[in-house]
Motif scaffolding. Structure first.
Motif, PDB file in Angstrom:
ATOM      1  N   ASP A  77      -6.152   1.904   5.206  1.00  0.00           N
ATOM      2  CA  ASP A  77      -5.220   0.951   5.048  1.00  0.00           C
ATOM      3  C   ASP A  77      -6.083   0.204   4.505  1.00  0.00           C
ATOM      4  O   ASP A  77      -6.613  -0.733   4.257  1.00  0.00           O
ATOM      5  N   TRP A  78      -5.054  -1.521   3.531  1.00  0.00           N
ATOM      6  CA  TRP A  78      -5.217  -1.622   3.033  1.00  0.00           C
ATOM      7  C   TRP A  78      -6.500  -2.576   3.432  1.00  0.00           C
ATOM      8  O   TRP A  78      -7.830  -3.395   2.510  1.00  0.00           O
ATOM      9  N   VAL A 118       5.643   4.409   1.393  1.00  0.00           N
ATOM     10  CA  VAL A 118       5.580   2.894   0.054  1.00  0.00           C
ATOM     11  C   VAL A 118       5.422   1.518   1.648  1.00  0.00           C
ATOM     12  O   VAL A 118       6.572   1.320   1.925  1.00  0.00           O
ATOM     13  N   GLN A 119       4.417   0.563   1.545  1.00  0.00           N
ATOM     14  CA  GLN A 119       4.485   0.018   2.608  1.00  0.00           C
ATOM     15  C   GLN A 119       3.718  -1.633   2.033  1.00  0.00           C
ATOM     16  O   GLN A 119       2.605  -1.834   2.038  1.00  0.00           O
ATOM     17  N   GLN A 147       0.459  -1.273  -0.393  1.00  0.00           N
ATOM     18  CA  GLN A 147       0.254   0.033   0.084  1.00  0.00           C
ATOM     19  C   GLN A 147       0.754   1.353  -0.068  1.00  0.00           C
ATOM     20  O   GLN A 147       2.002   1.041   0.304  1.00  0.00           O
ATOM     21  N   ALA A 148       0.173   2.090  -0.690  1.00  0.00           N
ATOM     22  CA  ALA A 148       0.911   3.450  -0.481  1.00  0.00           C
ATOM     23  C   ALA A 148       0.429   4.591  -0.147  1.00  0.00           C
ATOM     24  O   ALA A 148      -1.177   4.738  -0.275  1.00  0.00           O
ATOM     25  N   PHE A 181      -1.584  -3.897  -5.128  1.00  0.00           N
ATOM     26  CA  PHE A 181      -1.062  -2.140  -5.379  1.00  0.00           C
ATOM     27  C   PHE A 181      -2.328  -1.441  -4.773  1.00  0.00           C
ATOM     28  O   PHE A 181      -3.014  -1.078  -5.628  1.00  0.00           O
ATOM     29  N   PHE A 182      -2.235  -1.087  -3.469  1.00  0.00           N
ATOM     30  CA  PHE A 182      -3.336  -0.238  -2.679  1.00  0.00           C
ATOM     31  C   PHE A 182      -2.803   1.564  -2.798  1.00  0.00           C
ATOM     32  O   PHE A 182      -1.931   1.591  -1.904  1.00  0.00           O
ATOM     33  N   PHE A 183      -2.472   2.160  -3.659  1.00  0.00           N
ATOM     34  CA  PHE A 183      -2.445   3.587  -3.655  1.00  0.00           C
ATOM     35  C   PHE A 183      -3.893   3.858  -3.307  1.00  0.00           C
ATOM     36  O   PHE A 183      -4.450   4.720  -5.484  1.00  0.00           O
TER      37      PHE A 183
END
Ligand SMILES: [Zn+2]
Length: 150
Positions: free
Chosen positions: A105-106, A35-36, A21-22, A91-93
């Motif tokens: 959060d994701w 970025v995690q 996630q970003a 990928f979650f942004f």
């Protein structure tokens, strides 16, 4: 940090994350994108930061109403494309265009509600004065004078 360096950092993690996630975070010197890597621990989740992207001149762009593209968003988005394509990790942004600190959060994304104006996914406290819209849309609606915005 380049998009490829972020991609490599994720590829080299000891444990494969369930998602990357970003998310934006603001501090006294401006906005950063964190970025995690997201890991599942049974029913809960944990994160490990793999990159920290800071724009060159922080918040001033909002306050000048200039609002050009945030270059760090392009790095994060490109890293996300590489991660999804080559590692097949989601990928979650949620705010890929401009800063927003109230995105979920994701693992909480199902709790999010979309900004009424731009459809960005948000997870806000109901007591927030601009509840229902994102901070950026809130500034635009107010004529973007941040001295008056709280
Ligand atoms: Zn919005």
């Amino acid at each position: 940090m380049t998009a490829f360096a972020i991609f490599e950092a994720v590829a080299l993690l000891q444990r494969r994350p369930v998602a990357v996630q970003a998310l934006w975070d603001g501090d006294s010197s401006g906005w950063v994108i964190s970025v995690q890597a997201v890991y599942a621990y049974g029913p809960s989740h944990g994160i490990e930061e793999v990159a920290h992207l800071r724009g060159s001149d922080g918040d001033l762009r909002i306050f000048n109403q200039a609002v050009p593209p945030w270059p760090e968003t392009q790095i994060a988005s490109e890293a996300g494309r590489l991660i999804e394509k080559h590692l097949e990790i989601p990928f979650f942004f949620p705010s890929p265009v401009e800063p927003e600190s109230d995105c979920p959060d994701w693992w909480d994304r199902h709790l999010g509600k979309k900004c009424r104006t731009c459809s960005k996914l948000l997870l806000q406290e109901e007591t927030l004065p601009w509840f229902g819209v994102c901070y950026f849309c809130h500034l635009k609606q107010r004529g973007a004078d941040p001295k008056e915005a709280d």
